[in-house]
Design an enzyme around this catalytic site. Sequence first.
Site, short mmCIF file in Angstrom:
data_model
loop_
_atom_site.label_atom_id
_atom_site.label_comp_id
_atom_site.label_asym_id
_atom_site.label_seq_id
_atom_site.Cartn_x
_atom_site.Cartn_y
_atom_site.Cartn_z
N LYS A 222 16.13 18.13 -4.13
CA LYS A 222 16.92 16.95 -3.80
C LYS A 222 17.62 16.35 -5.02
O LYS A 222 17.27 16.63 -6.16
CB LYS A 222 16.05 15.91 -3.08
CG LYS A 222 15.82 16.32 -1.60
CD LYS A 222 15.08 15.28 -0.79
CE LYS A 222 14.94 15.79 0.66
NZ LYS A 222 14.12 14.91 1.49
N ARG A 256 7.17 20.24 2.14
CA ARG A 256 8.33 20.88 2.76
C ARG A 256 9.23 21.40 1.65
O ARG A 256 9.84 20.62 0.94
CB ARG A 256 9.04 19.84 3.63
CG ARG A 256 10.22 20.36 4.42
CD ARG A 256 10.85 19.22 5.22
NE ARG A 256 12.04 19.67 5.91
CZ ARG A 256 13.22 19.79 5.34
NH1 ARG A 256 13.39 19.48 4.09
NH2 ARG A 256 14.24 20.23 6.04
C1 7PM Z 1 21.17 19.04 3.99
C2 7PM Z 1 20.85 17.98 3.18
C3 7PM Z 1 20.24 19.60 4.79
C4 7PM Z 1 19.58 17.44 3.19
C5 7PM Z 1 18.97 19.10 4.79
C6 7PM Z 1 18.66 18.02 4.00
C7 7PM Z 1 13.15 15.94 4.94
C8 7PM Z 1 13.01 16.36 6.26
C9 7PM Z 1 14.99 16.88 5.52
C10 7PM Z 1 12.06 15.24 4.33
C11 7PM Z 1 10.88 15.51 6.41
C12 7PM Z 1 16.58 18.29 2.88
C13 7PM Z 1 17.27 17.46 3.92
N1 7PM Z 1 14.38 16.29 4.50
N2 7PM Z 1 11.90 16.18 6.99
N3 7PM Z 1 14.17 16.96 6.61
N4 7PM Z 1 10.95 15.06 5.12
N5 7PM Z 1 9.75 15.30 7.09
O1 7PM Z 1 16.85 17.99 1.68
O2 7PM Z 1 12.09 14.79 3.18
O3 7PM Z 1 15.90 19.26 3.16
S1 7PM Z 1 16.57 17.50 5.54
#
Ligand code: 7PM
Length: 277
Positions: A222, A256
């Site tokens: 991130k 995750r």
């Molecule tokens: C594009 C940008 C695609 C950001 C996906 C994302 C989380 C999540 C996501 C989290 C939980 C990513 C995000 N982040 N579910 N889904 N916790 N529980 O960076 O931090 O993967 S999507």
Amino acid sequence: MSVMPFGDKSLDLSLPHVMGILNVTPDSFSDGGSFNSLDNALQQTEKMLQEGASLIDVGGESTRPGASPVSTQQELDRVLPVIEAIKKRFDTIVSVDTSTAEVIRGAAALGAGLINDVRALEREGALLAASETELPICLMHMQGNPESMQNSPSYQSVVDDVSGYLLSRVAVCEKLGIAKSRLLLDVGIGFGKSLEHNLTLINQMGRFKELGFHLLTGVSRKTMIGDVLNLPVSDRLFGTMGANASAYKSGSRLFRVHDVKPHVEMLALMSRIEREI
Ligand code: 7PM
């Protein structure tokens, strides 16, 4: 021992577990959409399982800051065939990263084992749909919505505000008969938070553990990692592992991540060291 059922399987959450990210969006920010076909999704799943992932998190809605919403039909078309194929081919737990009632119901019918909702079941119909599946649910905190959440995030006290929100969602779930033991909590790194907010939440993750729930952490690749290290998405693995190691020390047990093998190995050491006296 702290065994939690996830559909037809279960996990001992006194030990750490890796949730492998499987994006099935065409615009997934760090995989360029290259897994956006059933074959690629299954290959990526097989690799993550060989590397030691305990769950596979399937998401069809890009929640990237500034992302535009997808239609329910689009999300169903992206996610359900992948869940069906994974459950047919592999003996694993599939988590569904969705806020949409129809997707929750469809995924559960195909054998999904966890509902992972970045909107903590706030979308119309999601709460009832999730409660009826009898599956565990991960409630995540987000301030605002993906379109605008990074514009000017602000809190009185980020830890108190996020924990207050999560507890309010727990209370709503309990009203619908969802047992507390079915719930996992996630502070929502990057979802309507400045760098300082994210760092404080990781620093203070023990406060969330004290609430008495299992914790899930999603920090993989991130922006906060890039901001601290001044590195692009492709070079954020070591920073991600530092943040996840810190979260482990504060009690998080589900991680995750995009990069399964390094995390499985890092967490195996964290866990073994913790057991020695
Ligand atoms: C594009 C940008 C695609 C950001 C996906 C994302 C989380 C999540 C996501 C989290 C939980 C990513 C995000 N982040 N579910 N889904 N916790 N529980 O960076 O931090 O993967 S999507």
